[in-house]
Structure formats: structure tokens, C-alpha cells
Design a protein around this motif. Structure first.
Motif, PDB file in Angstrom:
ATOM      1  N   ILE A   1      27.755  -1.076  38.152  1.00  0.00           N
ATOM      2  CA  ILE A   1      27.245  -1.316  36.793  1.00  0.00           C
ATOM      3  C   ILE A   1      26.064  -0.623  36.388  1.00  0.00           C
ATOM      4  O   ILE A   1      25.915   0.093  35.492  1.00  0.00           O
ATOM      5  CB  ILE A   1      27.418  -2.680  36.426  1.00  0.00           C
ATOM      6  CG1 ILE A   1      29.093  -3.503  36.534  1.00  0.00           C
ATOM      7  CG2 ILE A   1      26.932  -3.228  35.202  1.00  0.00           C
ATOM      8  CD1 ILE A   1      28.946  -4.842  36.435  1.00  0.00           C
TER       9      ILE A   1
ATOM     10  N   TRP B   1      24.600   2.902  33.618  1.00  0.00           N
ATOM     11  CA  TRP B   1      23.723   2.270  32.552  1.00  0.00           C
ATOM     12  C   TRP B   1      23.605   3.061  31.356  1.00  0.00           C
ATOM     13  O   TRP B   1      23.526   2.726  30.329  1.00  0.00           O
ATOM     14  CB  TRP B   1      22.357   1.663  33.196  1.00  0.00           C
ATOM     15  CG  TRP B   1      21.625   3.231  33.283  1.00  0.00           C
ATOM     16  CD1 TRP B   1      21.422   3.734  34.784  1.00  0.00           C
ATOM     17  CD2 TRP B   1      20.565   3.927  32.580  1.00  0.00           C
ATOM     18  NE1 TRP B   1      20.402   4.805  34.526  1.00  0.00           N
ATOM     19  CE2 TRP B   1      20.024   4.907  33.331  1.00  0.00           C
ATOM     20  CE3 TRP B   1      20.190   3.486  31.136  1.00  0.00           C
ATOM     21  CZ2 TRP B   1      19.158   5.861  32.827  1.00  0.00           C
ATOM     22  CZ3 TRP B   1      19.236   4.537  30.679  1.00  0.00           C
ATOM     23  CH2 TRP B   1      18.918   5.622  31.581  1.00  0.00           C
TER      24      TRP B   1
ATOM     25  N   ILE C   1      26.650   2.499  29.322  1.00  0.00           N
ATOM     26  CA  ILE C   1      26.504   1.056  28.889  1.00  0.00           C
ATOM     27  C   ILE C   1      25.435   1.213  27.592  1.00  0.00           C
ATOM     28  O   ILE C   1      25.927   0.652  26.681  1.00  0.00           O
ATOM     29  CB  ILE C   1      26.103   0.179  29.859  1.00  0.00           C
ATOM     30  CG1 ILE C   1      27.175  -0.159  30.832  1.00  0.00           C
ATOM     31  CG2 ILE C   1      25.932  -1.335  29.125  1.00  0.00           C
ATOM     32  CD1 ILE C   1      26.648  -0.900  32.288  1.00  0.00           C
TER      33      ILE C   1
ATOM     34  N   SER D   1      28.029  -3.065  24.628  1.00  0.00           N
ATOM     35  CA  SER D   1      27.823  -3.150  25.892  1.00  0.00           C
ATOM     36  C   SER D   1      29.077  -3.524  27.059  1.00  0.00           C
ATOM     37  O   SER D   1      29.125  -3.126  27.955  1.00  0.00           O
ATOM     38  CB  SER D   1      26.563  -4.216  26.133  1.00  0.00           C
ATOM     39  OG  SER D   1      25.666  -3.802  25.397  1.00  0.00           O
TER      40      SER D   1
ATOM     41  N   THR E   1      30.692  -1.390  29.865  1.00  0.00           N
ATOM     42  CA  THR E   1      30.516  -2.141  31.196  1.00  0.00           C
ATOM     43  C   THR E   1      32.077  -2.072  31.481  1.00  0.00           C
ATOM     44  O   THR E   1      32.369  -1.627  32.882  1.00  0.00           O
ATOM     45  CB  THR E   1      30.272  -3.325  31.095  1.00  0.00           C
ATOM     46  OG1 THR E   1      28.852  -3.619  30.512  1.00  0.00           O
ATOM     47  CG2 THR E   1      30.297  -3.888  32.537  1.00  0.00           C
TER      48      THR E   1
ATOM     49  N   VAL F   1      32.776   1.305  32.691  1.00  0.00           N
ATOM     50  CA  VAL F   1      32.143   1.930  33.715  1.00  0.00           C
ATOM     51  C   VAL F   1      33.074   1.085  35.127  1.00  0.00           C
ATOM     52  O   VAL F   1      33.040   2.094  36.033  1.00  0.00           O
ATOM     53  CB  VAL F   1      30.608   1.326  33.857  1.00  0.00           C
ATOM     54  CG1 VAL F   1      29.879   1.563  35.274  1.00  0.00           C
ATOM     55  CG2 VAL F   1      29.714   2.073  32.880  1.00  0.00           C
ATOM     56  N   LEU F   2      33.426   0.087  34.937  1.00  0.00           N
ATOM     57  CA  LEU F   2      34.094  -0.649  36.140  1.00  0.00           C
ATOM     58  C   LEU F   2      35.509   0.357  36.242  1.00  0.00           C
ATOM     59  O   LEU F   2      36.047   0.425  37.329  1.00  0.00           O
ATOM     60  CB  LEU F   2      34.307  -1.892  35.727  1.00  0.00           C
ATOM     61  CG  LEU F   2      33.113  -2.819  35.718  1.00  0.00           C
ATOM     62  CD1 LEU F   2      33.271  -4.246  35.513  1.00  0.00           C
ATOM     63  CD2 LEU F   2      32.511  -2.689  37.288  1.00  0.00           C
TER      64      LEU F   2
END
Length: 754
Positions: free
Chosen positions: A29, A33, A36, A453, A457, A460-461
Motif C-alpha cells: 500500500i 502511494w 492512492i 483514496s 488502495t 493497488v492491492l
């Protein structure tokens, strides 16, 4: 080790794995950044735009009290109260009544709420730019809307059933206005009532004002059902507290004054209906009395006229005591009969003949009529003149009593009706506070940022789950079964140079960042290879051949090949670096040289002119050396020669397998200590498998946080299926920092930092 110690060890190992997984998730995570932050900023922008796009919403409130009983009738006395039934209502039932069409329809008609005006020229950009847009204003006089080119005013717009909820376009013309629905055009004059007949029925409209010529306005006549449903979506009617009898009405809208006006009219409409319902029985009784009073008055006047005429003709007659008693009793019976008849008439207004109260009155009438008949039979025996006198006198008296009683009750009921106010009263009417309740801009912006956000996230995951990139050397070794022989960190200085000038050629670390961890890692790789290779090359040859490849393009194999060549040359060894990627090789850019006259050109040349006759061996060798020298170029760096990829041939793999390359390697082994071959990616071409037959060491380059573990494993398996052993993996471009869980794989820089 006993069983308990084994369990403790397994538990500790499981906790470590869980901690590693959680830490890996956290680091994934944190590494994402930028993604995000991008989505958070995107959410911020969307939140700001949305908060400006949506019109402000205002709210108006009102309070109504629902009383259990109406006390106005009881205050006038028990006798009158008996004529009026008691009223009671629950607040919940009244709340539903307020939302009904019975209450809302008068408001809709009064304020012309079924007429809808809109400006089609307002775009989304205009709404965002202006932060709010004008909305229509409904008044008893008509409907109006402000536009940038003028004002729209329509005081009347009635259409037939088929035209309901259909949009029309209203525009000003040179002579007045034009009303169009796409099929018919109706022309009229401003300020006058017009009635048109269209394909689907009648249209009646009065336009008082319009914007400038050609400025279109959308106008629609909604159905009553649609309008009341829209009002109910904006109207809230709830009981305030439990069993309080206080109803709170709240209404929201885009215009504070408009919202307050509509809510006020709803409250007044409900109160009017409530008062009418509270005095309904009194009104019916008064209406009945108003129809009976003229009849009774006429009957009284007729009876008095007949009696006066009789007295004028015969004078006053003395009646005996008995006759007086009979007459008195008969008069009383007649009074009772008339009262019962009046009460029966009042009851039959609400009940049928079978009702117990009506049946009871009928029985009383029957008893009184029987007694009256007996008295009449007795009076028949009196002298005719006396009897007639008594009869006329009784008729006059009875009619007078009935008439006066009815007039008295009528006047009393009028007083009762005037004092009745229903069981609902207004506590608070809506007022204008001009304080918008929505949109809550700060809250919207914060929520939009949080949602952005969260979305970033999740992406990204998801990317981390679907694209399992190489990050952990131990994990990579476990997956592939091949040791990671070197981890090469990223050179910050070289990265900055590339970003500042993207067209600048790549440079060797020795000339750009020779004190970096990256350069020391290349030297460590050289040491590893020196001690890991035999003293002599394959089949006792002089040169030691190192093949460097990758699982896919862009992993940095050319960077590793060129810098590894440079550090081997520092050992005063003759080194040749060969760009064997005849398709897309870019190794020539590392040395700022041309790609021409290279491997592809050599393999493509026709060598049939070189004879294999032993009588001419010395001549052939001399010719071959001269021929080969034209494809090998000095780099300007001591001990380093370079063979570029040459022009792109049509069949690179076939050229490598036809024997010419084998002859080339034999010639090169005579002149060099190390030959480093930069080959195409394994998953992109089969060239690396052919070239591996001539290599003492086969190394595969994987790029940190870019190469996919599955692809690296698959590439190694493909080499193993071809009976080619991959001797090691080089993890390139490793990034050090707090967000990297594997930064302990870095070496320490030890040397001159000046």
C-alpha cells in the motif's frame, strides 16, 4: 525435540508468516502511494465539481397541533351538543391525510405547480461555473423563470390528456411566440389567451413574457399524479415525539421562498379541509332547518288566518271545563307529536327506518296518535261551533309553538357553526431562513477524497494480487530453484540523468556513478562469476562465455551486460561484448556507437567463398580474420571490443542455428578472455536457448517491482525443458527505502565518496 517444543516452533513460524504477510500488504500500500494520492486528488476534484454542480437545497418547516375533541359546541350547552357528534383524530392518520391529493390538489391548482419550465441552454459547465442556477417561481399569478436573455412568464397552460407530460418548446418570434412539440407549431401573441387544436387535442396557453428572439424554453404540463408524487418526495410529515399530537411538516427545494410558499399553502389547505369537516354535521342540520322554516311559517300564517276569520264570524265562545281539559291535553299531544316528528326528520338524515332510535320514535308516535284519536272522538260530542273553535285555536297554537322552536334551534346552530374551528390548529407557519441544508460541500469533498483514496488502495492491492511482481530474492529462489547471484540497486544519479534528458545515451556506471551501491554490486557479481567458472572455458578454450538474458523486455539486461563487461576489463582481460538481440538490441547506445556491421550482417553474408580445403588453411584463416575484424569494433575503452546487432535479418533464430555462429564462436575464443553475450528475452524469442549452448554461465536478469514472478518461473522452466541450466538470477534495479521490506539485501558503499 519434544512435541511441545515443536508446537511452539510451528506456532511462532505461523505468526511470523502472518506478520510478514501483513507487513508485505502494508508495504504494498505504501509503495503505491502515488496511485492512492492520484485517486484521492481525483476524488477531491470530483467532489468540488459535484458540490458546485448541484443546486443548493433549502428547507422550510411548519407545525400543526391535532386536538382530541372540538370544545366549541359543548360550551353552548348540553342541548345543542346533542345535535353535534364528537370528533376525534390521531396525528398519524392526519399526517397521511396531508399527503393525499385531496389536500395537495388545491395547492397544485392555486400555484400552477403542474406547469414546468426549464432552460435547455444551461450546460453542465455553466452549472459548475455559476455554482447555482435559477429555478422557476410559482405564484397564483403564474409561473416565471429567469434566463440570461430575459424572463419567462406563463400564467396559463392547459392541455388535453394526450399532451400531458410531453415537452414543448416555447420561443419568441417577431409577432409573438411559437409553441412547438416537434410535430406542430402553434403561433400566438404575447399577453393574450390562445387556444390551439393540435393532433392530440386542445391546448390553451397565455404567455406574458419571453426572452430574446430565438431563445428556446422547455415547457411541460405534468399530470396531477406526477406533480403530487414530486411534492411528496420533497415533503416530510411526521408526528413530533410520541402521542404528542404535534405534526411537523418539512419541505425541501432549490428556492427558499418558493419552498416556504408551497408548504404554507399545504398547511392552509389542510386547515380549511379540517374546519369544513368539523362543521359538516352542523351545516347539514342548518340546511335541513332552512328548508323547513318557510313551510312551517306558511302553515302558521294559514292557521291563524282561518282562526281569525272564524272569530270574526262567530265571536268568542265559552268552552266548558271538560272541553278545556280535553283541548289542553290534545294540544300537549300535538306538541309532543311535532317534536317527535322533527326529531325523526333529523335522525333520518343520518339513519334508516330500521335504526333503533327511529323505531323508538315511531312507537311513541303511535301511542300519542292513539290518545289523540280518543280525545277527538270525545270532542265530537261537543256542539259543532264550540268544537270548531277549539280546533282552530289548537291548530294556531301548535303551529306557533313548532315554528318558534325551530327558529330558536336554527339561530343557536348558526352560533355553534360560527364558533367551530375544527380539531387542528396552526402552531408555526414556514418562514424563510435562506440557509442551505445541502450540498454540504466540505463533507462531500472529504467523502470524495476518502472514496478516491479507498479506490486507489483497492487498485493497488488488486494490482499487487493479480500482478505478483518480483520483490523478495528468497521467494524468487524458492519459486525458480535458481539462486539469486546478485541484487543490483538502482543508481539515483543515473536515474536523474535519464529523466533530465530522455534522449541522452545510456552511460556506464564507471563514468557516472562509480561510488554507488549499484557499481559495487556489479563488481560483486564479477567476483562471484570469477570464482564460479572453471579456469578455462568450454572444451579447453581460452574464452569464458557468459550469456545474459531476461524473461521479458525492459528488465535491464543490456545495462547489466555492458557494466559487467567494463568491470571484467579492469582485470586487464580482453573482453568482447556481443549484442545477440538482432531484433531490438540497443546495446550500441550504451557505447554511443552504430548498430551497423554487426552480428546480423556477419551471419547473413554468404561464406561459400571460404574453402575448406586443407591446402589453403593458412590463407583461409588469414582471410577469415580480416573478414571477422570488419564486424568487431573497438569501444574506446581499454580491453573492450563490441559486436553490435547489425541490420535486422528476417530469420535470426535460423541464422544462429545454421553453423555460422558456431564458426564465429570458435574464432572469437582465440582472441578474448571473456565473451559476454546479450541475448533476446526468453519468452520473446528462442534465440537464448540456441546461444546458451556456447555459454559457460547462463544468467537471467529480473527487474525489481516489474518482472512478474510467474513469468520468471515459466522462463526458467522453458530453459530447463531444453536441458539448459540457468546458473543464476540477477535482481536488477532494486530500490532501497523505508517502504522496501527487503532493503537488507543491499551492500554498503565502502570507498571514496568525494
Amino acid at each position: 525435540m519434544n512435541t511441545d517444543s515443536k508446537n511452539v516452533s510451528n506456532s511462532a513460524s505461523k505468526e511470523d508468516n502472518d506478520e510478514i504477510d501483513l507487513m508485505a500488504l502494508l508495504f504494498a500500500i505504501l509503495r503505491g502511494w502515488k496511485t492512492i494520492v492520484f485517486f484521492a486528488v481525483l476524488g477531491l476534484i470530483v467532489g468540488i465539481l459535484y458540490s458546485r454542480y448541484v443546486n443548493p437545497t433549502f428547507r422550510s418547516d411548519a407545525l400543526i397541533q391535532i386536538e382530541e375533541n372540538s370544545k366549541g359546541v359543548a360550551a353552548l350547552g348540553a342541548d345543542i351538543s346533542e345535535l353535534i357528534g364528537s370528533q376525534a383524530s390521531k396525528a398519524e392518520a392526519e399526517a397521511e391525510l396531508i399527503r393525499s391529493r385531496m389536500i395537495l390538489e388545491p395547492v397544485v391548482n392555486l400555484l400552477h405547480l403542474r406547469i414546468r419550465l426549464s432552460d435547455p441552454n444551461i450546460s453542465t459547465i455553466d452549472k459548475i461555473k455559476n455554482n447555482s442556477t435559477d429555478t422557476q417561481i410559482n405564484k397564483p399569478e403564474g409561473v416565471s423563470l429567469e434566463t440570461e436573455d430575459g424572463k419567462v412568464e406563463v400564467s396559463q397552460f392547459n392541455v388535453s390528456q394526450d399532451y400531458l407530460n410531453q415537452p414543448f418548446i416555447l420561443t419568441r418570434s417577431a409577432t409573438g411566440f411559437v409553441l412547438s412539440n416537434g410535430f406542430d407549431d402553434f403561433k400566438g401573441q404575447i399577453g393574450k389567451v390562445h387556444q390551439f387544436r393540435g393532433t392530440d387535442g386542445q391546448i390553451q396557453i397565455t404567455v406574458n413574457d419571453l426572452p430574446a428572439d430565438g431563445y428556446p424554453i422547455n415547457i411541460t404540463k405534468q399530470s396531477l399524479q406526477t406533480t403530487t408524487e414530486q411534492i411528496n418526495t420533497e415533503l416530510s410529515v411526521v408526528e413530533k415525539g410520541k402521542q404528542t399530537g404535534i405534526i411537523q411538516l418539512s419541505m425541501t427545494g432549490a428556492n427558499q421562498q418558493q419552498t416556504s410558499l408551497i408548504l404554507k399553502q399545504i398547511v392552509l389547505s389542510y386547515i380549511d379541509q379540517n374546519e369544513s369537516r368539523g362543521s359538516e354535521e352542523t351545516t347539514k342540520t342548518i340546511s335541513f332547518m332552512e328548508t323547513q322554516i318557510p313551510t312551517l311559517k306558511k302553515k302558521l300564517e294559514d292557521s291563524e288566518a282561518i282562526f281569525n276569520e272564524f272569530r270574526k264570524k262567530y265571536g268568542t265562545i265559552d268552552v266548558s271545563k271538560e272541553a278545556e281539559l280535553l283541548l289542553t291535553e290534545s294540544s300537549q299531544i300535538d306538541v309532543q307529536l311535532n317534536e317527535l316528528k322533527l326529531k325523526k326528520a333529523d335522525l333520518t338524515t343520518y339513519y334508516t327506518e330500521e335504526h333503533p332510535l327511529v323505531t323508538q320514535i315511531n312507537e311513541q308516535l303511535e301511542v300519542l296518535n292513539t290518545r289523540k284519536q280518543d280525545i277527538d272522538d270525545t270532542i265530537v260530542g261537543l256542539p259543532e261551533i264550540q268544537r270548531e273553535f277549539l280546533q282552530l285555536s289548537a291548530d294556531s297554537t301548535i303551529n306557533r309553538e313548532i315554528y318558534l322552536t325551530l327558529v330558536k334551534n336554527y339561530e343557536q346552530l348558526k352560533i355553534v357553526k360560527a364558533g367551530q374551528i375544527g380539531f387542528a390548529r396552526i402552531i408555526d407557519l414556514p418562514i424563510n431562513n435562506f440557509k442551505a441544508i445541502a450540498p454540504k460541500k466540505l463533507l462531500i469533498i472529504i467523502l470524495a477524497m476518502l472514496l478516491g483514496s479507498m479506490l486507489g488502495t483497492m487498485l493497488v492491492l488488486l494490482k499487487n494480487m493479480l500482478r505478483n511482481v518480483v520483490k523478495d530474492p528468497e521467494r524468487l529462489e524458492a519459486k525458480t530453484g535458481v539462486p539469486v547471484v546478485a541484487t543490483v540497486p538502482r543508481s539515483p544519479l543515473l536515474t536523474r540523468l535519464r529523466r533530465s534528458n530522455k534522449k541522452a545515451p545510456n552511460r556506464l556506471l564507471a563514468y557516472v556513478d562509480n561510488n554507488s551501491l549499484s557499481y559495487e554490486a556489479i563488481k560483486s557479481l564479477r567476483t562471484n562469476l570469477m570464482f564460479g567458472m572453471p579456469a578455462q572455458g568450454r572444451a579447453g578454450q581460452r574464452a569464458k562465455v557468459i550469456l545474459i538474458t531476461g524473461e521479458s523486455p525492459g528488465v535491464g539486461k543490456s545495462f547489466i551486460s555492458s557494466n559487467l563487461t567494463e568491470v571484467f576489463a579492469q582485470l586487464d582481460k580482453k573482453v568482447l561484448i556481443m549484442d545477440a538481440d538482432m531484433r531490438l538490441g540497443e546495446l550500441h547506445k550504451m557505447f554511443s556507437m552504430s548498430q551497423d556491421n554487426g552480428l546480423g550482417d556477419y551471419l547473413s553474408q554468404d561464406k561459400t567463398h571460404l574453402s575448406k580445403d586443407n591446402a589453403h588453411v593458412s590463407k583461409i584463416v588469414a582471410n577469415q580474420e580480416d573478414y571477422l575484424a570488419s564486424f568487431i569494433h573497438p569501444t574506446g575503452i581499454d580491453n573492450i571490443d563490441f559486436m553490435p546487432r547489425g541490420q535486422h535479418p528476417r530469420n535470426p533464430a535460423s541464422l544462429l542455428a545454421n553453423g555460422s555462429f558456431d564458426h564465429l564462436m570458435k574464432e572469437l575464443n582465440l582472441h578474448y578472455d571473456y565473451i559476454i553475450i546479450d541475448s533476446p528475452p526468453i519468452l520473446a524469442a528462442s534465440d537464448a536457448m540456441i546461444l546458451s549452448q556456447y555459454a559457460d554461465k547462463v544468467l537471467m536478469v529480473a527487474r525489481y517491482d516489474k518482472s512478474i514472478e510467474g513469468q520468471v518461473v515459466y522462463a526458467v522452466n522453458q530453459m530447463n525443458k531444453a536441458n539448459i541450466k540457468v546458473d543464476g538470477i540477477i535482481l536488477n534495479d532494486v530500490q532501497q527505502g523505508l517502504l522496501s521490506k527487503y532493503s537488507y539485501h543491499y551492500s554498503y558503499a565502502y570507498g571514496n565518496n568525494n
